[in-house]
Design a protein around this motif. Structure first.
Motif, PDB file in Angstrom:
ATOM      1  N   VAL A 198       0.639  -1.236   0.036  1.00 12.19           N
ATOM      2  CA  VAL A 198       0.017   0.060   0.033  1.00 12.19           C
ATOM      3  C   VAL A 198       0.683   1.120   0.082  1.00 12.19           C
ATOM      4  O   VAL A 198       0.689   2.281  -0.755  1.00 12.19           O
ATOM      5  CB  VAL A 198      -0.863   0.078   1.206  1.00 12.19           C
ATOM      6  N   GLY A 199       1.992   1.272   0.801  1.00 11.01           N
ATOM      7  CA  GLY A 199       2.722   2.482   0.884  1.00 11.01           C
ATOM      8  C   GLY A 199       3.319   2.532  -0.621  1.00 11.01           C
ATOM      9  O   GLY A 199       3.677   3.725  -1.018  1.00 11.01           O
ATOM     10  N   VAL A 200       3.945   1.568  -1.339  1.00 10.45           N
ATOM     11  CA  VAL A 200       4.590   1.395  -2.395  1.00 10.45           C
ATOM     12  C   VAL A 200       3.316   2.239  -3.400  1.00 10.45           C
ATOM     13  O   VAL A 200       3.914   3.004  -4.352  1.00 10.45           O
ATOM     14  CB  VAL A 200       4.804   0.310  -3.141  1.00 10.45           C
ATOM     15  N   LEU A 201       2.193   1.888  -3.241  1.00 11.00           N
ATOM     16  CA  LEU A 201       1.099   2.500  -4.253  1.00 11.00           C
ATOM     17  C   LEU A 201       1.184   4.014  -4.060  1.00 11.00           C
ATOM     18  O   LEU A 201       0.830   4.862  -4.909  1.00 11.00           O
ATOM     19  CB  LEU A 201      -0.301   1.676  -4.124  1.00 11.00           C
ATOM     20  N   PHE A 202       1.176   4.515  -2.794  1.00 11.57           N
ATOM     21  CA  PHE A 202       1.182   5.819  -2.338  1.00 11.57           C
ATOM     22  C   PHE A 202       2.487   6.457  -3.090  1.00 11.57           C
ATOM     23  O   PHE A 202       2.198   7.712  -3.754  1.00 11.57           O
ATOM     24  CB  PHE A 202       1.112   6.067  -1.096  1.00 11.57           C
ATOM     25  N   VAL A 203       3.546   5.810  -2.839  1.00 15.40           N
ATOM     26  CA  VAL A 203       4.784   6.570  -3.270  1.00 15.40           C
ATOM     27  C   VAL A 203       4.511   6.698  -5.116  1.00 15.40           C
ATOM     28  O   VAL A 203       4.978   7.652  -5.648  1.00 15.40           O
ATOM     29  CB  VAL A 203       6.083   5.668  -3.085  1.00 15.40           C
ATOM     30  N   PHE A 204       3.837   5.508  -5.769  1.00 13.73           N
ATOM     31  CA  PHE A 204       3.702   5.562  -7.181  1.00 13.73           C
ATOM     32  C   PHE A 204       2.886   6.788  -7.295  1.00 13.73           C
ATOM     33  O   PHE A 204       2.749   7.577  -8.435  1.00 13.73           O
ATOM     34  CB  PHE A 204       2.993   4.388  -7.591  1.00 13.73           C
ATOM     35  N   ALA A 205       1.691   6.915  -6.740  1.00 20.50           N
ATOM     36  CA  ALA A 205       0.693   8.229  -6.791  1.00 20.50           C
ATOM     37  C   ALA A 205       1.783   9.414  -6.761  1.00 20.50           C
ATOM     38  O   ALA A 205       1.384  10.472  -7.673  1.00 20.50           O
ATOM     39  CB  ALA A 205      -0.265   8.086  -5.832  1.00 20.50           C
ATOM     40  N   ALA A 206       2.366   9.594  -5.826  1.00 24.87           N
ATOM     41  CA  ALA A 206       3.229  10.916  -5.675  1.00 24.87           C
ATOM     42  C   ALA A 206       4.026  11.019  -6.949  1.00 24.87           C
ATOM     43  O   ALA A 206       4.168  12.148  -7.533  1.00 24.87           O
ATOM     44  CB  ALA A 206       4.319  10.692  -4.602  1.00 24.87           C
ATOM     45  N   LEU A 207       4.715   9.804  -7.322  1.00 26.86           N
ATOM     46  CA  LEU A 207       5.730  10.111  -8.588  1.00 26.86           C
ATOM     47  C   LEU A 207       4.821  10.448  -9.730  1.00 26.86           C
ATOM     48  O   LEU A 207       5.432  11.213 -10.660  1.00 26.86           O
ATOM     49  CB  LEU A 207       6.353   8.737  -8.939  1.00 26.86           C
ATOM     50  N   ALA A 208       3.687   9.973  -9.969  1.00 30.82           N
ATOM     51  CA  ALA A 208       2.934  10.207 -11.204  1.00 30.82           C
ATOM     52  C   ALA A 208       1.968  11.279 -10.902  1.00 30.82           C
ATOM     53  O   ALA A 208       1.255  11.548 -11.971  1.00 30.82           O
ATOM     54  CB  ALA A 208       1.940   8.861 -11.555  1.00 30.82           C
ATOM     55  N   VAL A 209       1.997  11.893  -9.900  1.00 29.33           N
ATOM     56  CA  VAL A 209       0.822  13.186  -9.391  1.00 29.33           C
ATOM     57  C   VAL A 209      -0.375  12.420 -10.099  1.00 29.33           C
ATOM     58  O   VAL A 209      -0.979  13.235 -10.537  1.00 29.33           O
ATOM     59  CB  VAL A 209       1.466  14.352 -10.173  1.00 29.33           C
ATOM     60  N   ASP A 210      -0.695  11.299  -9.628  1.00 26.47           N
ATOM     61  CA  ASP A 210      -2.203  10.956  -9.686  1.00 26.47           C
ATOM     62  C   ASP A 210      -2.673  10.227  -8.655  1.00 26.47           C
ATOM     63  O   ASP A 210      -2.284   9.084  -8.244  1.00 26.47           O
ATOM     64  CB  ASP A 210      -1.944   9.767 -10.940  1.00 26.47           C
ATOM     65  N   PRO A 211      -3.568  10.813  -8.204  1.00 21.72           N
ATOM     66  CA  PRO A 211      -4.241  10.181  -6.753  1.00 21.72           C
ATOM     67  C   PRO A 211      -4.687   8.781  -6.816  1.00 21.72           C
ATOM     68  O   PRO A 211      -4.960   7.918  -5.895  1.00 21.72           O
ATOM     69  CB  PRO A 211      -5.329  11.093  -6.474  1.00 21.72           C
ATOM     70  N   GLN A 212      -5.157   8.552  -8.015  1.00 23.63           N
ATOM     71  CA  GLN A 212      -5.795   7.125  -8.369  1.00 23.63           C
ATOM     72  C   GLN A 212      -4.720   6.080  -8.466  1.00 23.63           C
ATOM     73  O   GLN A 212      -5.228   4.941  -8.277  1.00 23.63           O
ATOM     74  CB  GLN A 212      -6.838   7.054  -9.764  1.00 23.63           C
ATOM     75  N   GLN A 213      -3.316   6.345  -8.377  1.00 24.30           N
ATOM     76  CA  GLN A 213      -2.669   5.257  -8.201  1.00 24.30           C
ATOM     77  C   GLN A 213      -2.282   4.811  -6.952  1.00 24.30           C
ATOM     78  O   GLN A 213      -2.202   3.669  -6.390  1.00 24.30           O
ATOM     79  CB  GLN A 213      -1.145   5.772  -8.593  1.00 24.30           C
ATOM     80  N   ALA A 214      -2.852   5.587  -5.674  1.00 20.95           N
ATOM     81  CA  ALA A 214      -2.942   4.924  -4.510  1.00 20.95           C
ATOM     82  C   ALA A 214      -4.005   4.232  -4.117  1.00 20.95           C
ATOM     83  O   ALA A 214      -4.845   3.910  -4.918  1.00 20.95           O
ATOM     84  CB  ALA A 214      -3.061   6.457  -3.477  1.00 20.95           C
ATOM     85  N   GLY A 215      -4.082   3.233  -3.015  1.00 19.38           N
ATOM     86  CA  GLY A 215      -4.864   2.171  -2.856  1.00 19.38           C
ATOM     87  C   GLY A 215      -4.918   1.702  -1.571  1.00 19.38           C
ATOM     88  O   GLY A 215      -4.126   2.255  -0.669  1.00 19.38           O
ATOM     89  N   SER A 216      -5.777   0.675  -1.380  1.00 19.81           N
ATOM     90  CA  SER A 216      -5.925   0.089   0.076  1.00 19.81           C
ATOM     91  C   SER A 216      -5.598  -1.349  -0.083  1.00 19.81           C
ATOM     92  O   SER A 216      -4.855  -1.717  -1.023  1.00 19.81           O
ATOM     93  CB  SER A 216      -7.495  -0.030   0.423  1.00 19.81           C
ATOM     94  N   THR A 217      -5.870  -2.166   1.110  1.00 20.70           N
ATOM     95  CA  THR A 217      -5.384  -3.677   0.994  1.00 20.70           C
ATOM     96  C   THR A 217      -6.001  -4.277  -0.072  1.00 20.70           C
ATOM     97  O   THR A 217      -5.401  -5.084  -0.807  1.00 20.70           O
ATOM     98  CB  THR A 217      -5.975  -4.206   2.269  1.00 20.70           C
ATOM     99  N   THR A 218      -7.105  -3.947  -0.667  1.00 20.52           N
ATOM    100  CA  THR A 218      -7.756  -4.460  -1.919  1.00 20.52           C
ATOM    101  C   THR A 218      -6.707  -4.456  -3.044  1.00 20.52           C
ATOM    102  O   THR A 218      -6.427  -5.287  -3.695  1.00 20.52           O
ATOM    103  CB  THR A 218      -9.051  -3.817  -2.147  1.00 20.52           C
ATOM    104  N   GLU A 219      -6.371  -3.124  -3.253  1.00 22.52           N
ATOM    105  CA  GLU A 219      -5.584  -2.968  -4.447  1.00 22.52           C
ATOM    106  C   GLU A 219      -4.231  -3.554  -4.150  1.00 22.52           C
ATOM    107  O   GLU A 219      -3.559  -3.927  -5.359  1.00 22.52           O
ATOM    108  CB  GLU A 219      -5.375  -1.343  -4.837  1.00 22.52           C
ATOM    109  N   ALA A 220      -3.727  -3.655  -3.039  1.00 21.68           N
ATOM    110  CA  ALA A 220      -2.435  -4.402  -2.719  1.00 21.68           C
ATOM    111  C   ALA A 220      -2.688  -5.762  -3.163  1.00 21.68           C
ATOM    112  O   ALA A 220      -1.496  -6.484  -3.482  1.00 21.68           O
ATOM    113  CB  ALA A 220      -2.139  -4.036  -1.309  1.00 21.68           C
TER     114      ALA A 220
END
Length: 270
Positions: A198-220
């Motif tokens: 989940v933390g990695v997904l948040f980092v991806f969202a930051a790098l891509a400047v795209d909030p939809q890249q973040a996620g929860s346990t489901t997306e993990a």
């Protein structure tokens, strides 16, 4: 039971454990049969609602989750676990506050379903929170910092299991210690890995400047499923979620809880 607050805390640990067992069960069904419901907290709660006496059971889980939130607030503001006010203690109490906020969302969803009002599905909460952070000054850096903090939290969970530090506040009978440790270690490790993803997904969202890249346990879980040998890893993660749920039941039974009196707690928080 020393008081009603302790009862609420134990009820809360049990309720959270049940949700994780159901969540892991959904993921296991998906891993073995390749179809079925998405493994999400909302679907787990929905399945409970569909069981015999489901509304009663779901109401009991909702009450327990609110009890868990109250206990986490007592840990944060009343220092119920005696962490102290040094940097390490304040960090632990801040983690309790964050946990209270996250589980409050789950408790509200459970109560809404029990009352027939429905609940939010998916990762809308994560998307909206990330979008709000992204809109602040230095927003992408804030989202990245959140991601790094979540990764750190996941690694800490794994360390707590491996080092047996989680046992510091448990009073486990010696005859059950081995089996309980095996289940608890597996559950904490699996949840820690999912937290890190989940933390990695948040980092991806930051790098891509795209909030939809973040996620929860489901997306993990979805991310893990698409890795090489993903079905095996996904199945192990699902089993780990079940194990973490069982660890929650262990906490409900064996955790040492120095709970304040309900009236004292209410007075201190007002």
């Amino acid at each position: 039971m020393k008081n009603k607050f302790e009862l609420l805390a134990r009820w809360g640990y049990a309720a959270r454990g049940i949700v994780y067992v159901l969540l892991g069960g959904l993921a296991l069904a998906s891993a073995f049969y390749g179809a079925g419901q998405q493994a999400s907290n909302e679907n787990a709660l929905g399945n409970l609602l569909g069981a015999p006496f489901g509304r009663v059971l779901l109401s009991a889980v909702a009450v327990g989750l609110f009890g868990y939130v109250a206990w986490r607030l007592a840990q944060a503001f009343l220092d119920a676990d005696h962490h102290g006010s040094d940097a390490k203690g304040l960090g632990a109490r801040a983690a309790s506050l964050i946990s209270a906020a996250g589980n409050a969302t789950l408790a509200i969803a459970a109560a809404s379903l029990a009352l027939g009002a429905g609940g939010q599905g998916g990762s809308n909460g994560e998307d909206s929170m990330t979008a709000w952070l992204m809109g602040q000054p230095f927003g992408r850096w804030l989202v990245g910092a959140v991601g790094i903090a979540i990764i750190g939290g996941g690694l800490f969970q794994i360390w707590r299991g491996y080092s047996k530090k989680y046992q510091d506040r448990l009073s486990i009978p010696a005859e059950h210690a081995g089996k309980i440790h095996a289940v608890s270690l597996f559950g904490l490790a699996a949840r820690g890995v999912l937290f890190a993803v989940v933390g990695v997904l948040f980092v991806f969202a930051a790098l891509a400047v795209d909030p939809q890249q973040a996620g929860s346990t489901t997306e993990a879980l979805d991310y893990i499923r698409h890795l090489p040998f993903g079905r095996i890893l996904y199945g192990l993660a699902a089993l780990g979620l079940v194990a973490f749920g069982l660890y929650g039941l262990v906490q409900a039974r064996y955790r040492r809880i120095e709970a304040p009196d309900l009236r004292q707690a209410a007075a201190a928080l007002t």
